[in-house]
Design an enzyme around this catalytic site. Sequence first.
Site, PDB file in Angstrom:
ATOM      1  N   ASP A  77       0.830  -1.210   0.000  1.00  0.00           N
ATOM      2  CA  ASP A  77       0.000   0.000   0.000  1.00  0.00           C
ATOM      3  C   ASP A  77       0.864   1.259   0.000  1.00  0.00           C
ATOM      4  O   ASP A  77       0.481   2.294  -0.553  1.00  0.00           O
ATOM      5  CB  ASP A  77      -0.921   0.000   1.229  1.00  0.00           C
ATOM      6  CG  ASP A  77      -2.221   0.742   0.969  1.00  0.00           C
ATOM      7  OD1 ASP A  77      -2.377   1.294  -0.128  1.00  0.00           O
ATOM      8  OD2 ASP A  77      -3.081   0.767   1.871  1.00  0.00           O
ATOM      9  N   HIS A 117      -8.104  -1.911   8.366  1.00  0.00           N
ATOM     10  CA  HIS A 117      -7.112  -1.261   7.510  1.00  0.00           C
ATOM     11  C   HIS A 117      -7.418   0.238   7.536  1.00  0.00           C
ATOM     12  O   HIS A 117      -8.387   0.694   6.948  1.00  0.00           O
ATOM     13  CB  HIS A 117      -7.237  -1.832   6.090  1.00  0.00           C
ATOM     14  CG  HIS A 117      -6.312  -1.206   5.091  1.00  0.00           C
ATOM     15  ND1 HIS A 117      -5.104  -1.783   4.750  1.00  0.00           N
ATOM     16  CD2 HIS A 117      -6.416  -0.068   4.357  1.00  0.00           C
ATOM     17  CE1 HIS A 117      -4.505  -1.015   3.838  1.00  0.00           C
ATOM     18  NE2 HIS A 117      -5.274   0.031   3.592  1.00  0.00           N
ATOM     19  N   CYS A 149      -3.371   8.857  -0.674  1.00  0.00           N
ATOM     20  CA  CYS A 149      -4.769   8.726  -1.058  1.00  0.00           C
ATOM     21  C   CYS A 149      -4.928   9.391  -2.407  1.00  0.00           C
ATOM     22  O   CYS A 149      -4.654  10.579  -2.531  1.00  0.00           O
ATOM     23  CB  CYS A 149      -5.647   9.390  -0.007  1.00  0.00           C
ATOM     24  SG  CYS A 149      -7.379   9.387  -0.482  1.00  0.00           S
ATOM     25  N   ASN A 199      -1.253   5.178   5.299  1.00  0.00           N
ATOM     26  CA  ASN A 199      -1.766   4.279   6.325  1.00  0.00           C
ATOM     27  C   ASN A 199      -1.305   4.757   7.694  1.00  0.00           C
ATOM     28  O   ASN A 199      -0.347   5.510   7.814  1.00  0.00           O
ATOM     29  CB  ASN A 199      -1.193   2.873   6.112  1.00  0.00           C
ATOM     30  CG  ASN A 199      -1.747   2.216   4.863  1.00  0.00           C
ATOM     31  OD1 ASN A 199      -1.279   2.474   3.759  1.00  0.00           O
ATOM     32  ND2 ASN A 199      -2.752   1.399   5.048  1.00  0.00           N
TER      33      ASN A 199
END
Length: 315
Positions: A18, A209, A242, A251
């Site tokens: 991620d 998450h 994002c 995150n």
Amino acid sequence: MSWYLPEKVEIKEVGPRDGFQMEKAFIPTKEKIRIINALSETGVSAIQVTSVVHPKAVPQLIDAEEVMANIERKEGVSYSVLVPNICGAERAIPMKADEWELMLSVSESHSLANANRSVDDSLKIMEEVVHLANAHNVSVRGGMATALGCPFEGRIPFERIHYVAEAYYQMGVRAFSVADTVGVADPKLVYETISQLKALFPDADINLHLHNTRGMALANVIAGLQAGVTSFDASVGGLGGCPYAPNATGNVATEDIVHMLERMGVQTGINLRKLLAVSRDVEKLVDHPLESAVSRAGTADELHQAPTRQMKIGE
Ligand code: MG
């Protein structure tokens, strides 16, 4: 609501997937492998190594096969790959991951924008992916992107989350990952969503998450703990971002969640000193400042020498 803390929690490090996937400059394969090996040594329970997504969609992870084949797998650490479709599942079979993380969006508009198909079509595909996983003895976790908020639709009615969770359950999936993909969830929403899911699926293992896009991630961790979650994704240095909020943080940072939980006596199994060293290494590698508060400020137990008279400002 009474205050509740578990004895220990599991942290899954998702930075190599991620986090790295949001980095514009290509991270050399050998550097990815080196970082993943270093993360394995921190005591983390699981690492999401990569994604078998089409390289045109995510060029950064074009080396998924090479990375999975060359990391050193430490006993006791679970190594997962994110599997978004059938092509990905077929690529993932020879990788022999410990877990496939299925991915679909709970909200219709995000599903169409991100995967170019409806939620129902995604669920049909996931059913085939689960068959493949079963045939190859790989555990699966049903990912639910945008479950805690969608950039196009805003808040998602719980019925939609229930619908997707039920569909996964019917496929035999007993592990879910509930995602705040764009970092809009608040602690009340997290607590209520997880409490309802746990009541409906008492035998399911539920992971959270969380993204720290709007500074709510650690508060959401606490809300998750109160609702009985003991498994959290986190990324070293808070890597990630994002796509719908330029310059947003990623995150929840692994250092920050470990630091907070360990101070409260909740075991993570992670050696924070080793993790902070990896974080510094990653910061050099990606060549931009990371978002972890603890990496910047140091740990709360690092005491400073009280100023003497001579050192006082203005004297
Ligand atoms: Mg994410």
